[in-house]
Design a protein around this motif. Sequence first.
Motif, mmCIF file in Angstrom:
data_model
loop_
_atom_site.group_PDB
_atom_site.id
_atom_site.type_symbol
_atom_site.label_atom_id
_atom_site.label_comp_id
_atom_site.label_asym_id
_atom_site.label_seq_id
_atom_site.Cartn_x
_atom_site.Cartn_y
_atom_site.Cartn_z
ATOM 1 N N LYS A 123 6.755 5.825 -8.694
ATOM 2 C CA LYS A 123 6.684 7.119 -9.619
ATOM 3 C C LYS A 123 7.134 6.912 -11.021
ATOM 4 C CE LYS A 123 6.782 10.271 -5.452
ATOM 5 N NZ LYS A 123 7.398 11.447 -4.916
ATOM 6 N N TRP A 124 8.292 6.406 -11.443
ATOM 7 C CA TRP A 124 8.810 6.232 -12.634
ATOM 8 C C TRP A 124 7.922 5.345 -13.208
ATOM 9 C CZ3 TRP A 124 10.872 3.367 -16.434
ATOM 10 C CH2 TRP A 124 11.846 4.260 -17.522
ATOM 11 N N VAL A 125 7.392 4.232 -12.812
ATOM 12 C CA VAL A 125 6.541 3.347 -13.726
ATOM 13 C C VAL A 125 5.155 3.877 -13.804
ATOM 14 C CG1 VAL A 125 7.944 1.395 -13.490
ATOM 15 C CG2 VAL A 125 6.191 1.759 -11.843
ATOM 16 N N GLY A 126 4.835 5.182 -13.020
ATOM 17 C CA GLY A 126 3.287 5.586 -13.127
ATOM 18 C C GLY A 126 2.387 5.207 -12.257
ATOM 19 N N LEU A 127 2.871 4.531 -10.907
ATOM 20 C CA LEU A 127 2.221 4.185 -10.117
ATOM 21 C C LEU A 127 2.235 4.940 -8.763
ATOM 22 C CD1 LEU A 127 2.644 0.479 -10.375
ATOM 23 C CD2 LEU A 127 0.528 1.692 -10.984
ATOM 24 N N GLY A 128 2.896 6.450 -8.826
ATOM 25 C CA GLY A 128 3.043 7.165 -7.818
ATOM 26 C C GLY A 128 1.844 7.482 -6.929
ATOM 27 N N ASN A 129 0.456 7.428 -7.552
ATOM 28 C CA ASN A 129 -0.728 7.598 -6.854
ATOM 29 C C ASN A 129 -1.245 6.378 -6.409
ATOM 30 O OD1 ASN A 129 -1.438 6.850 -9.405
ATOM 31 N ND2 ASN A 129 -3.041 8.325 -9.656
ATOM 32 N N ARG A 130 -0.646 5.141 -6.803
ATOM 33 C CA ARG A 130 -1.219 3.970 -6.392
ATOM 34 C C ARG A 130 -0.441 3.222 -5.365
ATOM 35 N NH1 ARG A 130 -6.203 3.397 -7.386
ATOM 36 N NH2 ARG A 130 -6.333 1.638 -8.884
ATOM 37 N N MET A 131 0.366 3.848 -4.564
ATOM 38 C CA MET A 131 1.052 2.988 -3.601
ATOM 39 C C MET A 131 0.385 2.267 -2.470
ATOM 40 S SD MET A 131 4.239 5.595 -3.086
ATOM 41 C CE MET A 131 5.104 6.745 -4.266
ATOM 42 N N ASP A 132 -0.599 2.940 -1.983
ATOM 43 C CA ASP A 132 -1.302 2.183 -0.874
ATOM 44 C C ASP A 132 -2.481 1.508 -1.544
ATOM 45 O OD1 ASP A 132 0.175 3.882 0.823
ATOM 46 O OD2 ASP A 132 -0.943 5.502 0.787
ATOM 47 N N ALA A 133 -2.560 1.385 -2.878
ATOM 48 C CA ALA A 133 -3.789 0.468 -3.506
ATOM 49 C C ALA A 133 -3.444 -0.900 -3.336
ATOM 50 C CB ALA A 133 -4.042 0.709 -4.729
ATOM 51 N N TYR A 134 -4.488 -1.832 -3.225
ATOM 52 C CA TYR A 134 -4.236 -3.273 -3.186
ATOM 53 C C TYR A 134 -4.418 -3.843 -4.532
ATOM 54 C CZ TYR A 134 -4.115 -3.100 1.931
ATOM 55 O OH TYR A 134 -3.696 -2.712 3.310
ATOM 56 N N PRO A 135 -3.703 -5.063 -4.938
ATOM 57 C CA PRO A 135 -3.967 -5.295 -6.219
ATOM 58 C C PRO A 135 -5.161 -5.751 -6.684
ATOM 59 C CG PRO A 135 -2.098 -6.571 -4.938
ATOM 60 C CD PRO A 135 -2.898 -5.475 -4.200
ATOM 61 N N PRO A 136 -6.228 -6.309 -5.825
ATOM 62 C CA PRO A 136 -7.631 -6.411 -6.513
ATOM 63 C C PRO A 136 -8.063 -4.937 -7.276
ATOM 64 C CG PRO A 136 -7.505 -7.488 -4.661
ATOM 65 C CD PRO A 136 -5.970 -6.817 -4.500
ATOM 66 N N VAL A 137 -7.747 -3.852 -6.829
ATOM 67 C CA VAL A 137 -8.358 -2.590 -7.318
ATOM 68 C C VAL A 137 -7.586 -2.181 -8.615
ATOM 69 C CG1 VAL A 137 -9.458 -2.200 -5.430
ATOM 70 C CG2 VAL A 137 -7.207 -1.048 -5.710
ATOM 71 N N LEU A 138 -6.525 -2.683 -8.917
ATOM 72 C CA LEU A 138 -5.492 -2.227 -9.830
ATOM 73 C C LEU A 138 -5.991 -2.968 -11.209
ATOM 74 C CD1 LEU A 138 -1.729 -2.731 -8.191
ATOM 75 C CD2 LEU A 138 -3.234 -0.589 -8.508
ATOM 76 N N SER A 139 -5.703 -1.796 -12.341
ATOM 77 C CA SER A 139 -5.781 -2.569 -13.610
ATOM 78 C C SER A 139 -4.983 -3.439 -13.973
ATOM 79 C CB SER A 139 -5.950 -1.252 -14.657
ATOM 80 O OG SER A 139 -4.743 -0.888 -14.673
ATOM 81 N N GLY A 140 -5.075 -4.276 -15.340
ATOM 82 C CA GLY A 140 -4.375 -5.179 -15.605
ATOM 83 C C GLY A 140 -2.746 -4.445 -16.020
ATOM 84 N N GLY A 141 -2.871 -3.377 -16.608
ATOM 85 C CA GLY A 141 -1.554 -2.596 -16.850
ATOM 86 C C GLY A 141 -1.142 -2.205 -15.709
ATOM 87 N N GLU A 142 -1.737 -1.519 -14.698
ATOM 88 C CA GLU A 142 -1.170 -1.217 -13.302
ATOM 89 C C GLU A 142 -0.450 -2.369 -12.626
ATOM 90 O OE1 GLU A 142 -3.912 2.457 -12.078
ATOM 91 O OE2 GLU A 142 -4.641 0.464 -11.470
ATOM 92 N N LYS A 143 -1.214 -3.650 -12.616
ATOM 93 C CA LYS A 143 -0.415 -4.684 -12.253
ATOM 94 C C LYS A 143 0.746 -5.219 -12.935
ATOM 95 C CE LYS A 143 -4.906 -6.806 -10.406
ATOM 96 N NZ LYS A 143 -5.990 -8.002 -10.854
ATOM 97 N N GLN A 144 0.861 -5.030 -14.076
ATOM 98 C CA GLN A 144 1.905 -5.329 -14.817
ATOM 99 C C GLN A 144 3.144 -4.570 -14.424
ATOM 100 O OE1 GLN A 144 3.109 -7.759 -16.780
ATOM 101 N NE2 GLN A 144 2.342 -7.531 -18.605
ATOM 102 N N ARG A 145 2.905 -3.069 -14.333
ATOM 103 C CA ARG A 145 3.952 -2.353 -14.149
ATOM 104 C C ARG A 145 4.461 -2.441 -12.588
ATOM 105 N NH1 ARG A 145 1.115 2.970 -15.088
ATOM 106 N NH2 ARG A 145 -0.680 2.186 -15.570
ATOM 107 N N ALA A 146 3.490 -2.885 -11.591
ATOM 108 C CA ALA A 146 3.777 -3.214 -10.356
ATOM 109 C C ALA A 146 4.791 -4.433 -10.255
ATOM 110 C CB ALA A 146 2.614 -3.351 -9.498
ATOM 111 N N ALA A 147 4.349 -5.405 -11.102
ATOM 112 C CA ALA A 147 5.000 -6.755 -11.064
ATOM 113 C C ALA A 147 6.512 -6.553 -11.622
ATOM 114 C CB ALA A 147 4.485 -7.654 -11.933
ATOM 115 N N ILE A 148 6.697 -5.291 -12.717
ATOM 116 C CA ILE A 148 8.038 -5.177 -13.382
ATOM 117 C C ILE A 148 8.858 -4.461 -12.029
ATOM 118 C CG2 ILE A 148 9.361 -3.734 -14.694
ATOM 119 C CD1 ILE A 148 7.015 -4.487 -17.075
#
Length: 219
Positions: A123-148
């Motif tokens: 939630k803090w990195v702005g991915l609270g609504n993407r918890m159940d999403a798989y990497p192929p459907v994430l944007s580049g910025g979302e993947k970056q935040r998930a990696a961090i």
Amino acid sequence: MIRFENVALRYDEGEEVLRDVNFHLLPGSFYFLAGPSGAGKSTLLRLLFMSLKPTRGTVHLFGKNTSNLQPEDRAKTRRRIGIVFQDFRLLDHMTTWENISLPLRVHGRKPHEYRDDVTELLKWVGLGNRMDAYPPVLSGGEKQRAAIARAVIGKPELLLADEPTGNVDPQMARRLLRLFVELNRLGTSVIIATHDYQLMRQFGAPRLQLERGTVQIVG
């Protein structure tokens, strides 16, 4: 904690990418790693993560010569390090939540012990609504935040980040840097490779300046 002694590295028969690199970083330090594109910033981080061995010289990490570590000891040492790669390296068959929690699973912790921590960080990195999403459907910025998030969730002793704010907007970049600063206050040593000098000036940390294959500590 980190010591480079006359370190050099070349790929195959080419010129040395790094040469005669010498520096010593204390535990709990925070440094930016700066330099022009192609200067060898990613290479230096890969030496620290032990995915490369120096052509000559020695890299000491946590008091050990990394070139002398056996595979089992190298794996154990890597578990003390959080790393953010430029290409993210998320696992496509795992959800965002599962990717972020992976370092904790590797350390043997049970899901009920870390469920709330992983959810809060997402939630803090702005991915609270993407918890159940798989990497192929994430944007580049979302993947970056998930990696961090994956790199910091285990509160590693050393955090290495390769251009961690390259795919996010300036506001999120500052937010992520504050996350790194807070982690550093808790005792983690941090090295962040970036070409964003404006961001470096905002946070005022010293930097390892990489030019023509050598390193100088600035600030």
